[in-house]
Design an enzyme around this catalytic site. Sequence first.
Site, PDB file in Angstrom:
ATOM      1  N   HIS A 246     -32.102   1.850   6.146  1.00 25.07           N
ATOM      2  CA  HIS A 246     -31.904   3.336   5.420  1.00 25.07           C
ATOM      3  C   HIS A 246     -33.683   3.778   5.432  1.00 25.07           C
ATOM      4  CE1 HIS A 246     -32.719   0.041   2.552  1.00 25.07           C
ATOM      5  NE2 HIS A 246     -33.371   0.753   1.831  1.00 25.07           N
TER       6      HIS A 246
ATOM      7  N   ASP B 210     -30.156   8.093  -4.581  1.00 25.87           N
ATOM      8  CA  ASP B 210     -30.439   6.570  -4.767  1.00 25.87           C
ATOM      9  C   ASP B 210     -29.889   6.635  -6.353  1.00 25.87           C
ATOM     10  OD1 ASP B 210     -32.806   4.349  -3.693  1.00 25.87           O
ATOM     11  OD2 ASP B 210     -32.084   4.299  -5.792  1.00 25.87           O
TER      12      ASP B 210
ATOM     13  N   ASN C 137     -38.459   0.761   4.447  1.00 27.28           N
ATOM     14  CA  ASN C 137     -38.865  -0.677   4.520  1.00 27.28           C
ATOM     15  C   ASN C 137     -38.170  -1.632   5.280  1.00 27.28           C
ATOM     16  OD1 ASN C 137     -40.663   0.201   2.158  1.00 27.28           O
ATOM     17  ND2 ASN C 137     -38.834  -0.170   0.560  1.00 27.28           N
TER      18      ASN C 137
HETATM   19  P1  5GP Z   1     -35.017  -0.818  -0.237  1.00 25.53           P
HETATM   20  O1  5GP Z   1     -35.689  -1.582  -1.181  1.00 25.53           O
HETATM   21  O2  5GP Z   1     -34.127  -1.966   0.511  1.00 25.53           O
HETATM   22  O3  5GP Z   1     -35.885   0.087   0.703  1.00 25.53           O
HETATM   23  O4  5GP Z   1     -34.300   0.316  -0.957  1.00 25.53           O
HETATM   24  C1  5GP Z   1     -32.863   0.037  -1.509  1.00 25.53           C
HETATM   25  C2  5GP Z   1     -32.499   1.293  -2.386  1.00 25.53           C
HETATM   26  O5  5GP Z   1     -30.980   1.310  -2.588  1.00 25.53           O
HETATM   27  C3  5GP Z   1     -33.034   1.155  -3.821  1.00 25.53           C
HETATM   28  O6  5GP Z   1     -33.820   2.106  -3.967  1.00 25.53           O
HETATM   29  C4  5GP Z   1     -32.009   1.195  -4.928  1.00 25.53           C
HETATM   30  O7  5GP Z   1     -32.033   1.819  -5.900  1.00 25.53           O
HETATM   31  C5  5GP Z   1     -30.854   1.527  -3.879  1.00 25.53           C
HETATM   32  N1  5GP Z   1     -29.563   1.169  -4.141  1.00 25.53           N
HETATM   33  C6  5GP Z   1     -29.140  -0.204  -4.223  1.00 25.53           C
HETATM   34  N2  5GP Z   1     -27.813  -0.054  -4.401  1.00 25.53           N
HETATM   35  C7  5GP Z   1     -27.412   1.005  -4.630  1.00 25.53           C
HETATM   36  C8  5GP Z   1     -26.288   1.725  -4.875  1.00 25.53           C
HETATM   37  O8  5GP Z   1     -24.969   0.817  -5.351  1.00 25.53           O
HETATM   38  N3  5GP Z   1     -26.054   3.029  -4.780  1.00 25.53           N
HETATM   39  C9  5GP Z   1     -26.885   3.709  -4.489  1.00 25.53           C
HETATM   40  N4  5GP Z   1     -26.701   5.018  -4.517  1.00 25.53           N
HETATM   41  N5  5GP Z   1     -28.400   3.100  -4.216  1.00 25.53           N
HETATM   42  C10 5GP Z   1     -28.402   1.778  -4.348  1.00 25.53           C
END
Ligand code: 5GP
Length: 136
Positions: A101, A32, A88
């Site tokens: 994810h 992440d 989530n």
């Molecule tokens: P959510 O909040 O949708 O469950 O999690 C999304 C996750 O994706 C977040 O923890 C965020 O830091 C991660 N994330 C968002 N954009 C990118 C990216 O461009 N690269 C990586 N490696 N992680 C990302």
Amino acid sequence: MKQDNCIFCKIISGEIPAHTIYEDEQFKVILDVAPATKGHALIIPKNHYANMYELPEDTAVEAIKLAKKMMQVMTDKLHCDGFNIIQNNGEIAGQTVFHFHMHLIPRYKDDSEILKYVSLHPSQEEMEETRKTITE
Ligand code: 5GP
Ligand code: ZN
């Protein structure tokens, strides 16, 4: 199965770089970009599904199997003391990237609390009402 303007589709296709820790035909596992703890990673299916509601059952099964495998490997290599697996669905649930994810979050003895919520205090009647709503 790729959606325009989806950041994870772009990571899967290689358009956007990522630190990949595992890859097979169906999934990529990347670190992440804004980790909650050292090693915080994301299991991402290569096909685009917005969330768990849309995810086919067989892909869900494979994702859980991979989560178990990654959790074991990461615990061995990172020597973490515990592990959260978080997933989530929907904005209200904290989803910010709308490509399914699973978060793999190694936990360490002295890390800061990352999952806190204020408990409700339902009555026995309310509990029973909820049980009925779900099961009937
Ligand atoms: P959510 O909040 O949708 O469950 O999690 C999304 C996750 O994706 C977040 O923890 C965020 O830091 C991660 N994330 C968002 N954009 C990118 C990216 O461009 N690269 C990586 N490696 N992680 C990302
Ligand atoms: Zn996508």
